[in-house]
Design a protein around this motif. Sequence first.
Motif, PDB file in Angstrom:
ATOM      1  N   UNK A  63       0.830  -1.213   0.000  1.00  0.00           N
ATOM      2  CA  UNK A  63       0.000   0.000   0.000  1.00  0.00           C
ATOM      3  C   UNK A  63       0.861   1.259   0.000  1.00  0.00           C
ATOM      4  N   UNK A  64       1.967   1.235   0.728  1.00  0.00           N
ATOM      5  CA  UNK A  64       2.883   2.385   0.726  1.00  0.00           C
ATOM      6  C   UNK A  64       3.456   2.625  -0.669  1.00  0.00           C
ATOM      7  N   UNK A  65       3.828   1.545  -1.349  1.00  0.00           N
ATOM      8  CA  UNK A  65       4.361   1.650  -2.716  1.00  0.00           C
ATOM      9  C   UNK A  65       3.304   2.262  -3.632  1.00  0.00           C
ATOM     10  N   UNK A  66       2.068   1.803  -3.524  1.00  0.00           N
ATOM     11  CA  UNK A  66       0.983   2.315  -4.371  1.00  0.00           C
ATOM     12  C   UNK A  66       0.753   3.805  -4.131  1.00  0.00           C
ATOM     13  N   UNK A  67       0.646   4.197  -2.873  1.00  0.00           N
ATOM     14  CA  UNK A  67       0.380   5.599  -2.552  1.00  0.00           C
ATOM     15  C   UNK A  67       1.514   6.503  -3.035  1.00  0.00           C
ATOM     16  N   UNK A  69       3.668   5.945  -5.477  1.00  0.00           N
ATOM     17  CA  UNK A  69       3.725   5.996  -6.944  1.00  0.00           C
ATOM     18  C   UNK A  69       2.641   6.902  -7.515  1.00  0.00           C
ATOM     19  N   UNK A  70       1.439   6.859  -6.969  1.00  0.00           N
ATOM     20  CA  UNK A  70       0.380   7.759  -7.440  1.00  0.00           C
ATOM     21  C   UNK A  70       0.782   9.204  -7.172  1.00  0.00           C
ATOM     22  N   UNK A  71       1.318   9.458  -6.003  1.00  0.00           N
ATOM     23  CA  UNK A  71       1.741  10.824  -5.654  1.00  0.00           C
ATOM     24  C   UNK A  71       2.847  11.327  -6.581  1.00  0.00           C
ATOM     25  N   UNK A  72       3.711  10.423  -7.022  1.00  0.00           N
ATOM     26  CA  UNK A  72       4.844  10.812  -7.859  1.00  0.00           C
ATOM     27  C   UNK A  72       4.542  10.788  -9.357  1.00  0.00           C
ATOM     28  N   UNK A  73       3.362  10.373  -9.732  1.00  0.00           N
ATOM     29  CA  UNK A  73       3.008  10.351 -11.154  1.00  0.00           C
ATOM     30  C   UNK A  73       3.011  11.780 -11.688  1.00  0.00           C
ATOM     31  N   UNK A  74       3.346  11.949 -12.960  1.00  0.00           N
ATOM     32  CA  UNK A  74       3.355  13.301 -13.534  1.00  0.00           C
ATOM     33  C   UNK A  74       2.002  13.985 -13.344  1.00  0.00           C
ATOM     34  N   UNK A  75       2.032  15.270 -13.170  1.00  0.00           N
ATOM     35  CA  UNK A  75       0.809  16.038 -12.958  1.00  0.00           C
ATOM     36  C   UNK A  75      -0.180  15.845 -14.110  1.00  0.00           C
ATOM     37  N   UNK A  76       0.340  15.638 -15.314  1.00  0.00           N
ATOM     38  CA  UNK A  76      -0.504  15.474 -16.495  1.00  0.00           C
ATOM     39  C   UNK A  76      -1.130  14.081 -16.604  1.00  0.00           C
ATOM     40  N   UNK A  77      -0.738  13.156 -15.743  1.00  0.00           N
ATOM     41  CA  UNK A  77      -1.247  11.776 -15.825  1.00  0.00           C
ATOM     42  C   UNK A  77      -2.739  11.730 -15.521  1.00  0.00           C
ATOM     43  N   UNK A  78      -3.460  10.940 -16.299  1.00  0.00           N
ATOM     44  CA  UNK A  78      -4.872  10.710 -16.003  1.00  0.00           C
ATOM     45  C   UNK A  78      -4.947   9.849 -14.741  1.00  0.00           C
ATOM     46  N   UNK A  79      -6.108   9.796 -14.097  1.00  0.00           N
ATOM     47  CA  UNK A  79      -6.222   8.911 -12.929  1.00  0.00           C
ATOM     48  C   UNK A  79      -5.834   7.468 -13.238  1.00  0.00           C
ATOM     49  N   UNK A  84      -1.970   2.964 -13.093  1.00  0.00           N
ATOM     50  CA  UNK A  84      -1.120   2.024 -13.838  1.00  0.00           C
ATOM     51  C   UNK A  84       0.332   2.140 -13.390  1.00  0.00           C
ATOM     52  N   UNK A  85       0.810   3.364 -13.201  1.00  0.00           N
ATOM     53  CA  UNK A  85       2.183   3.559 -12.731  1.00  0.00           C
ATOM     54  C   UNK A  85       2.373   2.948 -11.348  1.00  0.00           C
ATOM     55  N   UNK A  86       1.375   3.108 -10.493  1.00  0.00           N
ATOM     56  CA  UNK A  86       1.450   2.540  -9.146  1.00  0.00           C
ATOM     57  C   UNK A  86       1.480   1.016  -9.191  1.00  0.00           C
ATOM     58  N   UNK A  87       0.655   0.434 -10.037  1.00  0.00           N
ATOM     59  CA  UNK A  87       0.623  -1.026 -10.149  1.00  0.00           C
ATOM     60  C   UNK A  87       1.934  -1.564 -10.707  1.00  0.00           C
ATOM     61  N   UNK A  88       2.554  -0.832 -11.609  1.00  0.00           N
ATOM     62  CA  UNK A  88       3.860  -1.250 -12.122  1.00  0.00           C
ATOM     63  C   UNK A  88       4.914  -1.222 -11.018  1.00  0.00           C
ATOM     64  N   UNK A  89       4.862  -0.205 -10.162  1.00  0.00           N
ATOM     65  CA  UNK A  89       5.796  -0.166  -9.030  1.00  0.00           C
ATOM     66  C   UNK A  89       5.551  -1.338  -8.082  1.00  0.00           C
ATOM     67  N   UNK A  90       4.283  -1.649  -7.837  1.00  0.00           N
ATOM     68  CA  UNK A  90       3.954  -2.797  -6.986  1.00  0.00           C
ATOM     69  C   UNK A  90       4.446  -4.096  -7.624  1.00  0.00           C
ATOM     70  N   UNK A  91       4.324  -4.190  -8.938  1.00  0.00           N
ATOM     71  CA  UNK A  91       4.805  -5.379  -9.644  1.00  0.00           C
ATOM     72  C   UNK A  91       6.301  -5.553  -9.433  1.00  0.00           C
ATOM     73  N   UNK A  92       7.026  -4.444  -9.389  1.00  0.00           N
ATOM     74  CA  UNK A  92       8.463  -4.509  -9.148  1.00  0.00           C
ATOM     75  C   UNK A  92       8.798  -5.116  -7.795  1.00  0.00           C
ATOM     76  N   UNK A  93       7.966  -4.834  -6.805  1.00  0.00           N
ATOM     77  CA  UNK A  93       8.161  -5.403  -5.471  1.00  0.00           C
ATOM     78  C   UNK A  93       7.917  -6.908  -5.501  1.00  0.00           C
ATOM     79  N   UNK A  94       6.912  -7.334  -6.231  1.00  0.00           N
ATOM     80  CA  UNK A  94       6.515  -8.742  -6.269  1.00  0.00           C
ATOM     81  C   UNK A  94       7.371  -9.591  -7.202  1.00  0.00           C
ATOM     82  N   UNK A 131      -7.577   7.013  -2.346  1.00  0.00           N
ATOM     83  CA  UNK A 131      -7.155   8.110  -1.456  1.00  0.00           C
ATOM     84  C   UNK A 131      -6.007   8.906  -2.064  1.00  0.00           C
ATOM     85  N   UNK A 132      -5.055   8.201  -2.665  1.00  0.00           N
ATOM     86  CA  UNK A 132      -3.916   8.881  -3.283  1.00  0.00           C
ATOM     87  C   UNK A 132      -4.376   9.724  -4.472  1.00  0.00           C
TER      88      UNK A 132
END
Length: 188
Positions: A63-67, A69-79, A84-94, A131-132
């Motif tokens: 959950x920390x990784x997800x939050x 990554x969403x916070x660090x996504x470019x401002x122009x990123x769609x929700x 998707x960026x957050x899930x990719x970061x989570x995939x890196x952990x797994x 929430x993020x």
Amino acid sequence: MGRWEPDARGRLARAALELYVERGFDRTSVAEIAERAGLTERTFFRHYADKREVLFAGSGELNDVLARAVAQAPESATPLDAVAAALEDAAGVLEARQEHARQRQSVIDANSDLQERELIKLASMSATLADALRLRGVDDASAGLAAEVGIAVFKFAFRRWVERTEEKELVRFLRESLAGLRAVAADA
């Protein structure tokens, strides 16, 4: 008990998963897990609230990784792009733990109580994503929808990854699943 050895938590987790795979979750006791790990039941309960939590202990980290990554996504990123960026970061952990994830999933699939706990974990991941997104200024409905869709994509990709339908990294399954979703949505 012999001489002290490091990584009690890791040893307990490995012993538990081995026993769950060999005997089944319901037929494995905390005493047996502790014995296999060369530790005491007391030590087990210092690290885990119960034998279920061995399988779900990394949820907070994910959950920390997800939050983050969403916070660090470019401002122009769609929700959905931020999710998707957050899930990719989570995939890196797994990713480095595919065999562990496969065995863990087989234990969960064999037990309805564990399946329920897995759904709670996934709901927590969705809430974290939503929430993020809200913190990024996304409205409630869009944040909730993007988070739920993201978790659906994650579940589908994760299942394919642990079942080894193809030899790919989890992130590739995620990207393919998200592309499939976008194609279906474009056809609608």
